[in-house]
Design a protein around this motif. Structure first.
Motif, PDB file in Angstrom:
ATOM      1  N   PHE A  58     -19.535   4.518  26.057  1.00 54.33           N
ATOM      2  CA  PHE A  58     -18.969   3.282  25.508  1.00 54.33           C
ATOM      3  C   PHE A  58     -19.415   3.101  24.061  1.00 54.33           C
ATOM      4  O   PHE A  58     -18.642   2.642  23.212  1.00 54.33           O
ATOM      5  N   GLY A  59     -20.661   3.472  23.774  1.00 57.15           N
ATOM      6  CA  GLY A  59     -21.182   3.405  22.403  1.00 57.15           C
ATOM      7  C   GLY A  59     -20.393   4.288  21.461  1.00 57.15           C
ATOM      8  O   GLY A  59     -20.100   3.905  20.321  1.00 57.15           O
ATOM      9  N   PHE A  60     -20.021   5.490  21.930  1.00 54.82           N
ATOM     10  CA  PHE A  60     -19.213   6.410  21.113  1.00 54.82           C
ATOM     11  C   PHE A  60     -17.842   5.807  20.825  1.00 54.82           C
ATOM     12  O   PHE A  60     -17.371   5.810  19.680  1.00 54.82           O
ATOM     13  N   LEU A  61     -17.195   5.262  21.862  1.00 49.55           N
ATOM     14  CA  LEU A  61     -15.873   4.658  21.681  1.00 49.55           C
ATOM     15  C   LEU A  61     -15.943   3.466  20.733  1.00 49.55           C
ATOM     16  O   LEU A  61     -15.055   3.263  19.906  1.00 49.55           O
ATOM     17  N   TYR A  62     -17.028   2.712  20.842  1.00 42.86           N
ATOM     18  CA  TYR A  62     -17.188   1.547  19.959  1.00 42.86           C
ATOM     19  C   TYR A  62     -17.406   1.996  18.512  1.00 42.86           C
ATOM     20  O   TYR A  62     -16.934   1.356  17.573  1.00 42.86           O
ATOM     21  N   LEU A  63     -18.099   3.118  18.346  1.00 42.42           N
ATOM     22  CA  LEU A  63     -18.308   3.677  17.002  1.00 42.42           C
ATOM     23  C   LEU A  63     -16.979   4.082  16.370  1.00 42.42           C
ATOM     24  O   LEU A  63     -16.731   3.811  15.190  1.00 42.42           O
ATOM     25  N   GLU A 147      -9.349  10.965   8.502  1.00 40.18           N
ATOM     26  CA  GLU A 147      -9.847  10.631   9.839  1.00 40.18           C
ATOM     27  C   GLU A 147      -8.699  10.471  10.828  1.00 40.18           C
ATOM     28  O   GLU A 147      -8.821  10.855  11.996  1.00 40.18           O
ATOM     29  N   ILE A 148      -7.571   9.915  10.369  1.00 44.62           N
ATOM     30  CA  ILE A 148      -6.402   9.797  11.244  1.00 44.62           C
ATOM     31  C   ILE A 148      -5.966  11.199  11.693  1.00 44.62           C
ATOM     32  O   ILE A 148      -5.680  11.430  12.871  1.00 44.62           O
ATOM     33  N   VAL A 149      -5.931  12.138  10.736  1.00 40.40           N
ATOM     34  CA  VAL A 149      -5.591  13.540  11.059  1.00 40.40           C
ATOM     35  C   VAL A 149      -6.630  14.126  12.022  1.00 40.40           C
ATOM     36  O   VAL A 149      -6.279  14.776  13.023  1.00 40.40           O
ATOM     37  N   SER A 150      -7.916  13.868  11.757  1.00 36.74           N
ATOM     38  CA  SER A 150      -9.002  14.394  12.594  1.00 36.74           C
ATOM     39  C   SER A 150      -8.925  13.856  14.016  1.00 36.74           C
ATOM     40  O   SER A 150      -9.096  14.603  14.990  1.00 36.74           O
ATOM     41  N   ILE A 151      -8.677  12.542  14.142  1.00 35.56           N
ATOM     42  CA  ILE A 151      -8.564  11.929  15.471  1.00 35.56           C
ATOM     43  C   ILE A 151      -7.363  12.500  16.212  1.00 35.56           C
ATOM     44  O   ILE A 151      -7.405  12.743  17.419  1.00 35.56           O
ATOM     45  N   GLY A 152      -6.266  12.744  15.464  1.00 34.84           N
ATOM     46  CA  GLY A 152      -5.084  13.362  16.074  1.00 34.84           C
ATOM     47  C   GLY A 152      -5.398  14.737  16.623  1.00 34.84           C
ATOM     48  O   GLY A 152      -5.027  15.073  17.762  1.00 34.84           O
ATOM     49  N   PHE A 153      -6.109  15.547  15.825  1.00 29.82           N
ATOM     50  CA  PHE A 153      -6.507  16.886  16.280  1.00 29.82           C
ATOM     51  C   PHE A 153      -7.502  16.811  17.440  1.00 29.82           C
ATOM     52  O   PHE A 153      -7.469  17.642  18.351  1.00 29.82           O
ATOM     53  N   LEU A 154      -8.390  15.807  17.403  1.00 32.67           N
ATOM     54  CA  LEU A 154      -9.336  15.609  18.504  1.00 32.67           C
ATOM     55  C   LEU A 154      -8.588  15.347  19.807  1.00 32.67           C
ATOM     56  O   LEU A 154      -8.920  15.904  20.854  1.00 32.67           O
ATOM     57  N   THR A 155      -7.533  14.528  19.725  1.00 35.81           N
ATOM     58  CA  THR A 155      -6.721  14.196  20.901  1.00 35.81           C
ATOM     59  C   THR A 155      -6.017  15.436  21.442  1.00 35.81           C
ATOM     60  O   THR A 155      -6.051  15.715  22.652  1.00 35.81           O
ATOM     61  N   LEU A 156      -5.371  16.195  20.543  1.00 37.61           N
ATOM     62  CA  LEU A 156      -4.645  17.402  20.964  1.00 37.61           C
ATOM     63  C   LEU A 156      -5.600  18.479  21.486  1.00 37.61           C
ATOM     64  O   LEU A 156      -5.300  19.164  22.470  1.00 37.61           O
ATOM     65  N   ALA A 237     -10.851   8.122  22.482  1.00 37.39           N
ATOM     66  CA  ALA A 237     -11.246   7.815  21.100  1.00 37.39           C
ATOM     67  C   ALA A 237     -10.037   7.437  20.248  1.00 37.39           C
ATOM     68  O   ALA A 237     -10.151   6.622  19.326  1.00 37.39           O
ATOM     69  N   PHE A 238      -8.881   8.007  20.546  1.00 39.72           N
ATOM     70  CA  PHE A 238      -7.670   7.720  19.774  1.00 39.72           C
ATOM     71  C   PHE A 238      -7.273   6.255  19.938  1.00 39.72           C
ATOM     72  O   PHE A 238      -6.930   5.568  18.974  1.00 39.72           O
TER      73      PHE A 238
END
Length: 390
Positions: A58-63, A147-156, A237-238
């Motif tokens: 939960f701490g990670f998601l909040y970060l 970061e938007i690109v990074s989060i997108g790649f994290l999701t994929l 996280a997305f």
């Protein structure tokens, strides 16, 4: 029962004492929390516990949520086209470097996504120290898009690691596209609603707020979007990141809200995530053959590629400030740890590379902060010299 009490007391002491040690050592507080987590974990004061794991997650998601609150989508979309082109070129150079390094050294293909990661989390801490300088303003704008690109790649990447390349991945991509289209439509609808009826925004989050409606609504948005990610089986996280973007974009009149949300997170939930990361890092791993060398090489590669790519902005910032901007992106601590953990749990990277990435994230956070300080001090001294000679 005794073990749980020891765990709670240890976490409490680390949260309370970390700021004092960070101040004495003159390094960011995050590495201190991770180091304490590793030391106390090794000593047996921190151990595996289901509740500890949940609160850390939960701490990670909040970060990630807090990282989203640093981005005002309306302001980002107003970025001049010429600057957007340069930011795209900057990101393309980063990904070009990462692909070349991955193929040349025969690394896991995951490194193509890992090495260019950008997170604005620690950039926000730089803003507190150096103020709103031109290089930090551009760093935040480029970092927001990165970061938007990074989060997108994290999701994929998360979807690929869980389902493999096949029908499952195709379904995930369609779910992601559907969700993005839905969110775009929702953002546009809310934008129009608040434009026609601005009093709606102030009634949802009043200026004179004695019932903490702003915090309640923020938490509601956070949980709704994380719940949507759970339902669609996408990276949580997305959803947390989009929830964060929602706050400054539509409630611009609550300028103090992101800081209120960050104060709560950095004072309680987020340190638990970093302590958990430290506790999962076994100190005896430091003696693994080649670990420190690999961590240093990863740190060097990720730093150099950003410095080289940042020279794209020499015209806007000048050479020194462009380098400072590139260095500010060389600390993707949270996303790097998240991606490394994700990859290790999916057996996509071995234990050696997992520990090397965790160690590299620490090296980056400590060394880059020091380098930025030295360069900035040198720059200030050069500015003062003509005045002194005059």
């Amino acid at each position: 029962m005794h073990d749980s009490i020891v765990l709670i007391v240890t976490i409490s002491l680390i949260i309370v004492l970390s700021p004092f040690f960070a101040k004495v050592l003159r390094i960011p507080i995050t590495p201190v929390e991770i180091i304490f987590g590793a030391v106390f974990g090794y000593a047996g004061f921190l151990h595996e516990e289901h509740l500890f794991d949940i609160v850390a997650e939960f701490g990670f998601l909040y970060l990630i949520f807090i990282a989203g609150t640093e981005i005002n989508l309306k302001s980002t979309l107003k970025t001049p086209r010429e600057l957007v082109r340069k930011i795209v070129l900057y990101l393309a150079i980063l990904y070009g470097f990462s692909i070349a390094i991955t193929l040349y050294f025969g690394l896991s293909k995951l490194f193509m996504v890992l090495m260019p990661l950008i997170s604005v989390g620690l950039i926000a801490t730089l803003s507190k120290e150096y103020g709103k300088t031109p290089w930090l303003a551009l760093s935040m704008t480029a970092g927001a898009i990165g970061e938007i690109v990074s989060i997108g790649f994290l999701t994929l990447t998360s979807a690929t690691l869980h389902t493999g390349v096949g029908l499952g991945l195709v379904q995930t991509i369609f779910a992601l596209i559907f969700f993005l289209l839905f969110m775009f439509s929702l953002f546009r609808a809310i934008e129009l609603l608040f434009w026609w009826y601005p009093e709606v925004a102030t009634s949802l989050m009043p200026h004179d707020d004695k019932k903490e409606q702003d915090i309640r609504l923020s938490m509601g948005i956070f949980f709704l979007l994380v719940g949507a990610m759970l339902y669609l089986e996408l990276e949580l996280a997305f959803g947390a990141f989009l929830a964060g973007i929602f706050i400054p974009t539509f409630f611009e009149h609550k300028k103090e809200l992101p800081e209120k949300l960050a104060s709560f997170g950095f004072g309680f939930l987020i340190p638990i995530f970093f302590i958990h990361i430290g506790a999962s890092f076994h100190l005896e791993a430091l003696f693994m053959d080649g670990l420190i060398t690999k961590a240093l090489l990863i740190t060097l590669a990720m730093t150099v590629m950003r410095v080289v790519a940042s020279l794209v902005f020499v015209k806007e910032l000048g050479k020194t400030d462009a380098i400072l901007m590139g260095l500010s992106h060389a600390m993707p601590l949270t996303l790097l740890i998240a991606m490394a953990t994700l990859a290790y749990n999916a057996n996509s990277i071995n234990e050696l590379y997992y520990y090397a990435l965790i160690l590299a994230s620490l090296f980056q956070a400590i060394s880059i902060m020091i380098i930025i300080k030295l360069i900035n001090n040198h720059k200030l001294k050069k500015k003062e010299q003509p005045i002194e000679s005059a």
